[in-house]
Scaffold this motif. Structure first.
Motif, PDB file in Angstrom:
ATOM      1  N   ASP A  39       6.714-119.277 -13.583  1.00  9.15           N
ATOM      2  CA  ASP A  39       5.963-118.331 -12.776  1.00  9.15           C
ATOM      3  C   ASP A  39       5.087-117.494 -13.687  1.00  9.15           C
ATOM      4  O   ASP A  39       5.399-117.275 -14.846  1.00  9.15           O
ATOM      5  N   ALA A  49       5.748-111.547 -14.862  1.00  9.19           N
ATOM      6  CA  ALA A  49       6.886-112.216 -14.244  1.00  9.19           C
ATOM      7  C   ALA A  49       7.912-112.462 -15.333  1.00  9.19           C
ATOM      8  O   ALA A  49       7.556-112.597 -16.500  1.00  9.19           O
ATOM      9  N   SER A  66      16.796-115.463 -11.092  1.00  8.78           N
ATOM     10  CA  SER A  66      16.368-114.192 -10.500  1.00  8.78           C
ATOM     11  C   SER A  66      15.656-113.396 -11.579  1.00  8.78           C
ATOM     12  O   SER A  66      16.025-113.455 -12.757  1.00  8.78           O
ATOM     13  N   GLY A  70       5.698-108.359 -10.944  1.00 10.36           N
ATOM     14  CA  GLY A  70       4.899-107.281 -10.372  1.00 10.36           C
ATOM     15  C   GLY A  70       3.546-107.150 -11.022  1.00 10.36           C
ATOM     16  O   GLY A  70       3.036-108.061 -11.668  1.00 10.36           O
ATOM     17  N   SER A  75       6.643-103.423  -8.431  1.00 12.55           N
ATOM     18  CA  SER A  75       7.459-104.529  -8.923  1.00 12.55           C
ATOM     19  C   SER A  75       8.375-104.982  -7.801  1.00 12.55           C
ATOM     20  O   SER A  75       8.635-104.245  -6.861  1.00 12.55           O
ATOM     21  N   PHE A  76       8.856-106.206  -7.908  1.00 12.97           N
ATOM     22  CA  PHE A  76       9.646-106.771  -6.833  1.00 12.97           C
ATOM     23  C   PHE A  76      10.580-107.841  -7.367  1.00 12.97           C
ATOM     24  O   PHE A  76      10.378-108.368  -8.448  1.00 12.97           O
ATOM     25  N   ARG A  78      12.136-111.464  -7.450  1.00 14.19           N
ATOM     26  CA  ARG A  78      11.758-112.844  -7.153  1.00 14.19           C
ATOM     27  C   ARG A  78      12.873-113.790  -7.549  1.00 14.19           C
ATOM     28  O   ARG A  78      13.686-113.496  -8.411  1.00 14.19           O
ATOM     29  N   THR A  94      10.104-117.461  -4.562  1.00 13.57           N
ATOM     30  CA  THR A  94      10.294-116.637  -3.380  1.00 13.57           C
ATOM     31  C   THR A  94      10.342-115.170  -3.784  1.00 13.57           C
ATOM     32  O   THR A  94      11.098-114.805  -4.691  1.00 13.57           O
ATOM     33  N   THR A  95       9.541-114.336  -3.137  1.00 16.45           N
ATOM     34  CA  THR A  95       9.681-112.893  -3.288  1.00 16.45           C
ATOM     35  C   THR A  95      10.762-112.463  -2.312  1.00 16.45           C
ATOM     36  O   THR A  95      10.610-112.589  -1.103  1.00 16.45           O
ATOM     37  N   ASP A  97      12.583-109.280  -2.350  1.00 15.13           N
ATOM     38  CA  ASP A  97      12.522-107.876  -1.933  1.00 15.13           C
ATOM     39  C   ASP A  97      11.264-107.257  -2.520  1.00 15.13           C
ATOM     40  O   ASP A  97      11.109-107.190  -3.731  1.00 15.13           O
ATOM     41  N   ASN A  98      10.362-106.834  -1.650  1.00 17.35           N
ATOM     42  CA  ASN A  98       9.156-106.144  -2.096  1.00 17.35           C
ATOM     43  C   ASN A  98       8.882-104.934  -1.220  1.00 17.35           C
ATOM     44  O   ASN A  98       7.745-104.538  -1.032  1.00 17.35           O
TER      45      ASN A  98
END
Length: 174
Positions: A39, A49, A66, A70, A75-76, A78, A94-95, A97-98
């Motif tokens: 990523d 990333a 995991s 961001g 930031s989140f 992924r 997959t994101t 939690d954002n």
């Protein structure tokens, strides 16, 4: 030594040093000098990333990673579900939690639940909370359940997180 007297392969960490570029998540099996970019920013905007990564192996023998990703303002969390055991094929990103800025700006940790699905713990320093996500499928792309397990507002939770599965099948988070 392995059968036949041949020396076992040793990881060559020095051979891949310097290959990672800023903002990329690099996977390396540590052997045979193979690595793959899983990523990274693809839209030309400043981003990153691969911060605070954790890896687990699914029942299918394929890594699930995991990590935090961001840009300069948010930031989140992924998840990268590798396409094969060496992460050489395309990964499903997959994101998870954002919801808001700095969702997962600190450590993540991943383990496989008794059902073979990922369970991830992560801390949000901005929200001052520790969270756990139970993935709804192997790539965490649907059916996820996010639970805040410690909300210390106005105090802070730890910067790092660690998760393991107990003998009873329930996650243990520190």
């Amino acid at each position: 030594m392995i059968a036949g007297g041949a020396a076992a392969a040793e990881p060559r960490r020095d051979a891949i040093a310097g290959e990672a570029k800023t903002g990329l998540l690099i996977f390396s099996d540590g052997f045979e000098l193979r690595s793959a970019t899983v990523d990274g920013p693809g839209d030309g905007s400043p981003g990153f990333a691969g911060r605070w990564t954790s890896i687990a192996i699914g029942r299918d023998g394929v890594p699930v990673i995991s990590y935090m990703a961001g840009n300069l303002t948010s930031s989140f969390l992924r998840v990268a579900k590798c396409g094969d055991a060496r992460c050489a094929g395309p990964a499903q990103i997959t994101t998870v939690d954002n919801a808001g800025a700095e969702v997962a700006n600190t450590g993540t940790s991943i383990a496989m639940g008794a059902d073979g699905l990922p369970v991830i713990s992560y801390a949000s320093r901005t929200a001052r909370s520790m969270k756990v996500v139970k993935c709804g499928n192997a790539a965490c792309s649907s059916g996820n359940v996010i639970t805040t397990i410690d909300d210390q507002t106005p105090d802070d939770v730890s910067t790092y997180s660690s998760i393991a599965m107990g003998a009873d099948g329930l996650p243990i988070v520190s």
